[in-house]
Motif scaffolding. Structure first.
Motif, mmCIF file in Angstrom:
data_model
loop_
_atom_site.group_PDB
_atom_site.id
_atom_site.type_symbol
_atom_site.label_atom_id
_atom_site.label_comp_id
_atom_site.label_asym_id
_atom_site.label_seq_id
_atom_site.Cartn_x
_atom_site.Cartn_y
_atom_site.Cartn_z
ATOM 1 N N ILE A 18 0.847 -1.211 0.000
ATOM 2 C CA ILE A 18 0.000 0.000 0.000
ATOM 3 C C ILE A 18 0.876 1.253 0.000
ATOM 4 N N GLN A 19 1.959 1.220 0.806
ATOM 5 C CA GLN A 19 2.898 2.345 0.799
ATOM 6 C C GLN A 19 3.483 2.554 -0.593
ATOM 7 N N CYS A 20 3.798 1.436 -1.249
ATOM 8 C CA CYS A 20 4.367 1.511 -2.598
ATOM 9 C C CYS A 20 3.357 2.123 -3.567
ATOM 10 N N LEU A 21 2.091 1.760 -3.443
ATOM 11 C CA LEU A 21 1.036 2.345 -4.296
ATOM 12 C C LEU A 21 0.965 3.855 -4.107
ATOM 13 N N ALA A 22 1.033 4.297 -2.827
ATOM 14 C CA ALA A 22 0.980 5.738 -2.548
ATOM 15 C C ALA A 22 2.175 6.450 -3.188
ATOM 16 N N THR A 23 3.356 5.821 -3.103
ATOM 17 C CA THR A 23 4.573 6.439 -3.667
ATOM 18 C C THR A 23 4.497 6.549 -5.179
ATOM 19 N N ILE A 24 4.069 5.464 -5.858
ATOM 20 C CA ILE A 24 4.039 5.537 -7.333
ATOM 21 C C ILE A 24 2.935 6.484 -7.804
ATOM 22 N N VAL A 55 -9.781 0.307 -0.553
ATOM 23 C CA VAL A 55 -10.974 0.436 0.302
ATOM 24 C C VAL A 55 -11.152 -0.842 1.129
ATOM 25 N N LYS A 56 -10.933 -1.991 0.485
ATOM 26 C CA LYS A 56 -11.105 -3.276 1.172
ATOM 27 C C LYS A 56 -10.170 -3.378 2.376
ATOM 28 N N PHE A 57 -8.949 -2.884 2.220
ATOM 29 C CA PHE A 57 -7.970 -3.037 3.297
ATOM 30 C C PHE A 57 -8.206 -2.068 4.453
ATOM 31 N N THR A 58 -9.042 -1.045 4.263
ATOM 32 C CA THR A 58 -9.367 -0.179 5.404
ATOM 33 C C THR A 58 -10.202 -0.942 6.434
ATOM 34 N N GLY A 59 -10.772 -2.063 6.015
ATOM 35 C CA GLY A 59 -11.582 -2.871 6.941
ATOM 36 C C GLY A 59 -10.758 -3.799 7.810
ATOM 37 N N VAL A 60 -9.453 -3.941 7.497
ATOM 38 C CA VAL A 60 -8.586 -4.813 8.294
ATOM 39 C C VAL A 60 -8.274 -4.124 9.626
ATOM 40 N N GLU A 61 -8.340 -4.877 10.702
ATOM 41 C CA GLU A 61 -8.116 -4.303 12.034
ATOM 42 C C GLU A 61 -6.625 -4.105 12.285
ATOM 43 N N ASP A 62 -6.039 -3.162 11.578
ATOM 44 C CA ASP A 62 -4.630 -2.832 11.769
ATOM 45 C C ASP A 62 -4.473 -1.330 11.553
ATOM 46 N N ASP A 63 -4.114 -0.619 12.617
ATOM 47 C CA ASP A 63 -4.096 0.846 12.540
ATOM 48 C C ASP A 63 -3.062 1.371 11.556
ATOM 49 N N GLU A 64 -1.879 0.776 11.538
ATOM 50 C CA GLU A 64 -0.844 1.264 10.615
ATOM 51 C C GLU A 64 -1.264 1.033 9.168
ATOM 52 N N LEU A 65 -1.880 -0.114 8.892
ATOM 53 C CA LEU A 65 -2.342 -0.389 7.519
ATOM 54 C C LEU A 65 -3.392 0.637 7.101
ATOM 55 N N ARG A 66 -4.311 0.931 8.021
ATOM 56 C CA ARG A 66 -5.326 1.951 7.713
ATOM 57 C C ARG A 66 -4.665 3.306 7.429
ATOM 58 N N TYR A 123 -1.720 3.848 6.176
ATOM 59 C CA TYR A 123 -1.130 3.814 4.834
ATOM 60 C C TYR A 123 -2.199 3.861 3.750
ATOM 61 N N CYS A 124 -3.353 3.262 4.019
ATOM 62 C CA CYS A 124 -4.464 3.302 3.041
ATOM 63 C C CYS A 124 -4.904 4.750 2.802
ATOM 64 N N PHE A 125 -5.048 5.508 3.895
ATOM 65 C CA PHE A 125 -5.481 6.903 3.742
ATOM 66 C C PHE A 125 -4.386 7.767 3.105
ATOM 67 N N GLN A 126 -3.128 7.416 3.367
ATOM 68 C CA GLN A 126 -2.040 8.124 2.689
ATOM 69 C C GLN A 126 -2.088 7.862 1.182
ATOM 70 N N ALA A 127 -2.467 6.621 0.829
ATOM 71 C CA ALA A 127 -2.617 6.292 -0.597
ATOM 72 C C ALA A 127 -3.775 7.076 -1.200
ATOM 73 N N PHE A 128 -4.895 7.138 -0.470
ATOM 74 C CA PHE A 128 -6.040 7.932 -0.961
ATOM 75 C C PHE A 128 -5.633 9.394 -1.182
ATOM 76 N N GLU A 129 -4.850 9.930 -0.210
ATOM 77 C CA GLU A 129 -4.409 11.326 -0.337
ATOM 78 C C GLU A 129 -3.575 11.514 -1.604
ATOM 79 N N ALA A 130 -2.676 10.550 -1.875
ATOM 80 C CA ALA A 130 -1.848 10.635 -3.090
ATOM 81 C C ALA A 130 -2.707 10.564 -4.340
ATOM 82 N N PHE A 131 -3.712 9.652 -4.335
ATOM 83 C CA PHE A 131 -4.615 9.553 -5.497
ATOM 84 C C PHE A 131 -5.346 10.876 -5.722
#
Length: 1177
Positions: free
Chosen positions: A190-196, A216-227, A229-237
């Motif tokens: 996910i971090q890599c997606l945000a970077t590219i 979006v699917k991974f925002t449902g995983v119960e892991d705060d750091e993953l969430r 990174y997901c929002f950082q990816a959304f911000e980049a998009f």
């Protein structure tokens, strides 16, 4: 070149000095020289500079070494390739050295050089595939540091790799994510997606439909750091290619409140708001909930940052943000984590800034100055106003918290709010004052915190009425005075600004000593003592000096009657500051302020010397000082004429002739205003001006550049002069001086009288006559005789007609029947200039006497078809210049006449009718706009084109009562873009362009329906191209060219005014087609673009055997193309676009293109300059 070489040689010699300071300064000077774009080194200098800098890398002094490294960056672009190779070779050799310090400094130098080398990535193209294959497996490395560096490397690879490799990388990430890898690996992907996305920009767009659902699917995983990174990816998009806004917004709103370890109780919060005593306990209880393992704050912060990116990039959704995001952000002001709370404030401040960008407010507008119309235009501001009580209620308690970061965020947000909606906080000032005072008095408060609090307080004072602060003066003043006495100069400077506004609050301008309930007396001494201490000090910061002068000036101006014996001492200090070069400009402005004070401050103790010093300032080159001095002298002459001896003004008068010149109209205007004041208050001082400054004034009157405020100033001066009864400057002498140049034969005089001069002189004659009403009848008789005399020069007859018109405009003409006959005779003249002047004169006369002249004018328009065009010009002047209240009685008769002529066959007459119709509609929009709509449905093609053109003239760039009606009905008029008649479509495009330029708010909501028809008109239609035989030649005529040109001009305007409503990729498709069209269209297209991608079809060739004009056209087109290229290459991060990188290479390797590019970019060679760079459409 030789001067540069000599200077560089001197610097190189100093670099060999044994004194390290000499070496340091010489290296620093070299760096500054290398940073200049204009510097060009010869081959010998290049070699010497490179050798010396490489030698300095081994210098014994570390500071010299560091400067040498910094010099390498600008040097790379200034030397030829062999020297760059020498630098790289030497640095690489040094890195193999046994000396550790040399290795370190050389590695830094090599990094600096490589960063500056252009397009190094191009040399690695053949390795891109293997690089990608090597990096992808590293994303699953057990070592976290390796993963992070792999992501960084992929980020650098993305901008320069091929589309196929980019797709391969994206598909790999999607495939791996679909397999459901371990959470730690998922985070990396996910971090890599945000970077590219950040590095790849638009190229990620085609993959978003697959990427977004996956993230979006991974925002449902119960892991705060993953969430996170997901929002950082959304911000980049969102920052690159705004996608799936609704989905992302919902997720952000959901997770911005994600705090499973803390229970926010709203009712408790409300109770705490009213009980400040418990603040300390609240903070302690917050600490009980903080947990080192709690990472949920990262999820909240990243989702809020994502929302901020959304607000920043999608201003077109502002209204929906106020209904969805705004309440959610307000609710999060209670956020317990300090860093997250700061991001909430930052996001809300961005929302306020976006609101202000489109609103009619700019800067600190005084409360109450905005009109209801501007509020109608900007509903977002109205929605914000409803939220103000909630904002203040939520923030006022936080302003007294211990957290400095939170308080700074509050002040920043409130400052933005005051800028966006001036006056909105007036009812809430009592709630804000405790927080301001707390930040100014709290001992633990940092300097920056105090400065932020003072800065907000200053904005608050500027944007709200004084009465709102008067009841709180006792609480507000002591902390501000304490800040004035602070030892840190920045705090003192800001506090003096606040104190200056508080003085204005104590007694607003115009309020007498006894008026009003507020008594400033108890507070004067406190402010005065602190300010005087700063005013007397000479060993303080320049900014503090200036603000102390200004603050004390306001005290004398507003509260001078409370200063007693201290006043003369203060004035003496002002005189000293006036003589000081550093503080003289501020002192001039301060004395101007004091001079105009309604308290009538006695300045007699300093006045003679002040006048002498001010007179010397008029010789200075500093323009701001000249303007300030003239304004100061004007104020002194106006308000203190009784204390000024005429002899004291003589040195000033001797300086004025040099200032009254068309080279600087504003300085001339202010100089003439000073002369006017002298004529009114000190007329005896003007006895000698006929031989000094007056000839300059008359030259200005006859200048083609005179208009607006400068002309108005001269009119006032002439009136004041003739009323002053100064010897040799009576009515007849002034009239003769004004009109003499027009009575000379044009052939015998080399000077050509400009058209504007006629209008200026006519207005001056009317102004003189208005001041000497006894002279008017004789003047009118003389002017009429001049018009009737066939032996008079053309210039004299034209001027006489315009003078009659201006006299008629002021209503002092009389003898209407006789005058009408003279005007009609002139309109029938064979001389075009006389006819035009007669038309203007008739219009002006009708403005001054509607009942006498308007019926006559309407009758003549109907009865004289051959004079109709000129008479319609007269009618246009009447409609444009008369107030609506005067015209309302005549609207029906004018409308009937215009209606009868709206289908006139001659286009020029029809356009005049349209302009009259449009301007007449502004008089009574509610009644007349529906009539235009009706005529649009029922009329012929000619009538339809007239109606659409009339609508163009109803769209003015200022707020007008018609705006709301026009917004409702403009869609009906824009339907003419689909009209079967090509001329109607053309004028519809012109009207659309006018709306987009002057009032984009009218058409923003219609873009979705209008743009397809606009784009359709950009296409070449073969059925509109025909061949015309001209003797033995055949000539191709394109009847659709004007329509296409109008359509492309609309597109250009939309780029500036409605960019957020355009689909840029679709827009660029039509731009590309336009680049293949006719010469005129291509010139419209080749403008500085707003988008980083553009087709590389700009290198234009001239056909062999072309005529000279064709070569000139093509050369101009190439320069236009190169301006577009320069604008594209200036787009941030454009080097990440491979196509633009290749295109830039083509230009640099083509000698012809490179020289044009250099001249466009530098504005030095080829005659290019500011004027040429604007000539782009």
């Amino acid at each position: 070149m030789s001067n540069v070489s000599y200077y560089i040689s001197n610097l190189l010699e100093k670099m060999t000095s044994t004194d390290k300071d000499f070496r340091f300064m010489a290296t620093n000077d070299l760096m500054l020289e290398l940073q200049k774009d204009s510097i060009k080194l010869d081959e010998d200098s290049e070699r010497k500079v490179v050798t010396m800098l490489l030698k300095l890398l081994e210098d014994k002094n570390g500071e010299v070494q560091n400067l040498a490294v910094k010099c390498l960056a600008p040097l790379v672009s200034k030397v030829k390739e062999p020297q760059v190779e020498t630098m790289v070779d030497t640095l690489c050799s040094n890195m193999m050295s046994d000396k550790e310090l040399l290795r370190d400094i050389s590695s830094m130098g090599l990094k600096t050089v490589i960063a500056e080398l252009p397009l190094l990535s191009g040399a690695l193209v053949s390795f891109h595939s293997s690089l990608l294959s090597s990096l992808l497996p590293q994303l699953t490395s057990p070592r976290m540091a390796v993963r992070k560096r792999s992501i960084l490397a992929l980020g650098h690879l993305v901008p320069c790799c091929s589309p196929a490799l980019f797709s391969q990388l994206t598909e790999h990430l999607l495939t791996e994510l679909a397999k459901g890898p371990p959470t730690s690996v998922t985070r990396t992907y996910i971090q890599c997606l945000a970077t590219i996305s950040r590095q790849g920009g638009h190229r990620v767009g085609e993959h978003l439909e697959k990427l977004i659902p996956m993230v979006v699917k991974f925002t449902g995983v119960e892991d705060d750091e993953l969430r996170e990174y997901c929002f950082q990816a959304f911000e980049a998009f969102i920052r690159r290619c705004p996608p799936h806004v609704a989905t992302v917004t919902q997720l952000c709103l959901k997770f911005m409140t994600f705090d499973p370890n803390y229970n926010y109780d709203d009712e408790e919060q409300q109770e705490e708001d009213s009980m400040d005593v418990e603040e300390g306990l609240d903070e302690e209880s917050d600490d009980e909930y903080s947990d080192d393992d709690d990472m949920s704050w990262k999820v909240r912060r990243s989702s809020i940052k994502c929302l901020e990116a959304l607000i920043h990039t999608r201003r077109d959704l502002l209204l929906s943000f106020y209904s969805s995001i705004c309440p959610a952000l307000l609710a999060r002001f209670k956020e317990r984590e300090e860093n997250v709370r700061a991001d909430v404030f930052a996001a809300f401040s961005t929302l306020l800034r976006q609101t202000r960008v489109g609103s009619s407010h700019h800067g600190n507008i005084k409360a109450g100055s905005d009109s209801a119309l501007s509020r109608e235009e900007e509903p977002a501001v109205a929605m914000l106003e409803t939220q103000v009580p909630v904002i203040v209620k939520t923030l006022h308690r936080q302003l007294k918290e211990k957290s400095i970061k939170s308080r700074q965020g509050c002040f920043c947000l409130l400052t933005e709010l005051s800028h966006t909606v001036p006056g909105a906080l007036e009812q809430h000032i009592p709630a804000l004052i405790p927080g301001i005072v707390f930040s100014l008095t709290d001992k633990s408060t940092s300097s920056n915190m105090r400065i932020d609090a003072l800065s907000f307080f200053h904005v608050l004072l500027l944007s709200h009425p004084p009465q709102a602060f008067q009841p709180h003066m006792q609480v507000l003043l002591p902390p501000v005075v304490a800040c004035v006495e602070d030892t840190f100069y920045k705090i003192t400077s800001e506090a003096l600004l606040v104190a200056q506004q508080l003085v204005r609050v104590m007694r607003p301008q115009g309020q007498s000593a006894t008026a009003g309930r507020f008594d400033p007396k108890p507070f004067v001494k406190e402010v005065f003592s602190a300010t005087l201490k700063r005013l007397k000090a000479t060993d303080i910061d320049q900014e503090v000096k200036e603000r102390a002068i200004s603050c004390m000036g306001h005290m004398v101006c507003h509260l001078g009657d409370h200063l007693g014996a201290e006043l003369q001492g203060v004035l003496a200090i002002f005189l000293e500051r006036l003589k000081n070069e550093i503080t003289r400009l501020t002192a001039v402005r301060t004395i101007t302020l004091i001079s105009a004070s309604p308290l009538k401050i006695n300045l007699s103790s300093i006045l003679p010397e002040t006048l002498s010093v001010l007179g010397s300032f008029l010789r200075k080159n500093q323009r701001a000082l000249k303007l300030g001095t003239l304004a100061c002298l004007t104020a002194l002459v106006t308000h203190h004429a009784g204390s000024i001896k005429p002899a004291a003004l003589e040195p000033i008068l001797s300086e004025l002739p040099a200032l009254v010149d068309e080279g600087d109209m504003h300085v001339s205007q202010v100089s003439v205003t000073l002369l006017t004041c002298m004529a009114k208050w000190c007329p005896s001082s003007l006895a000698k001006i006929s031989s000094s400054v007056l000839p300059g004034v008359f030259r200005l009157v006859h200048s083609p550049l005179l208009q607006g405020a400068a002309l108005a100033a001269i009119l006032d001066f002439l009136q004041a002069l003739v009323l002053s009864k100064t010897s040799n400057l009576g009515y007849s002498q002034l009239l003769k001086s004004l009109t003499d140049p027009f009575h000379r034969s044009q052939s015998s005089d080399s000077t050509i009288i400009h058209r504007q001069s006629y209008q200026s002189v006519a207005r001056c004659v009317a102004a003189l006559s208005a001041s000497c009403s006894k002279e008017t009848p004789a003047t009118v008789a003389g002017l009429m005789q001049e018009v009737k005399n066939p032996g008079s020069p053309e210039s004299a007859r034209v001027l006489a007609l315009l003078c009659l018109g201006e006299l008629g405009r002021s209503g002092s003409l009389g003898r209407s029947k006789e005058v009408q006959g003279v005007i009609l005779e002139a309109i029938s003249s064979t001389n075009e200039e006389v006819k035009t002047a007669a038309s203007c004169a008739l219009g002006s006369m009708a403005v001054g006497s509607l009942d006498e002249y308007l019926p006559f004018l309407l009758k003549e328009i109907s009865a004289q078809p051959r004079r109709q065009y000129l008479l319609l010009h007269s009618l246009k002047e009447v409609i444009s210049a008369c107030p609506a209240s005067s015209l309302s009685a005549h609207v029906e008769s004018i409308w009937a006449l215009l209606f009868d002529n709206c289908e006139c066959q001659e286009e020029g007459t029809r356009n005049l009718v349209a302009e009259c119709l449009g301007k007449l509609t502004l008089v009574n929009a509610a009644q007349l706009l529906p009539r235009l709509k009706q005529l649009l449905r029922a009329g012929s093609p000619l009538a339809r084109s007239t109606v659409v053109t009339a609508i163009k003239f109803t769209i003015v760039d200022q707020p007008a009562p018609i705006d709301s009606l026009l917004k409702e009905s403009i869609g009906d008029f824009l339907k003419t873009l689909q009209d079967e008649d090509i001329n109607v479509r053309r004028v519809a495009l012109v009207m659309f362009n006018s709306a987009a330029h002057n009032k984009p708010s009218l058409i923003r909501g219609l873009l979705a329906t209008v743009l397809p028809h606009l784009y359709k008109e950009t296409q070449i239609r073969k059925d509109l191209i025909r061949e015309v035989e001209m003797g033995p030649f055949k000539h191709t005529v394109d009847d659709g060219l004007d329509v296409r040109k109008a359509a492309f001009e609309c597109m250009y305007t939309l780029l500036d005014s409605c960019l957020e409503g355009l689909n840029v990729l679709q827009f660029l498709d039509h731009v590309e087609e336009g680049l293949k069209d006719h010469y005129d269209i291509r010139r419209v297209m080749l403008v500085p673009a707003h988008c980083p991608e553009s087709p590389p079809s700009l290198l234009l060739q001239v056909k062999a055997g072309s005529v000279k004009q064709e070569f000139e056209k093509q050369e101009e087109l190439r320069r236009s193309a190169m301006r577009a290229v320069a604008a594209l290459l200036a787009v941030p991060e454009v080097e990440r676009s491979p196509s633009m990188t290749d295109f830039a290479d083509q230009i640099r390797t083509n000698a012809d293109m490179a020289s044009i590019y250099q001249s466009i970019q530098g504005g030095e060679g080829g005659g290019s300059g500011p004027a040429e760079s604007m000539d782009i459409s």
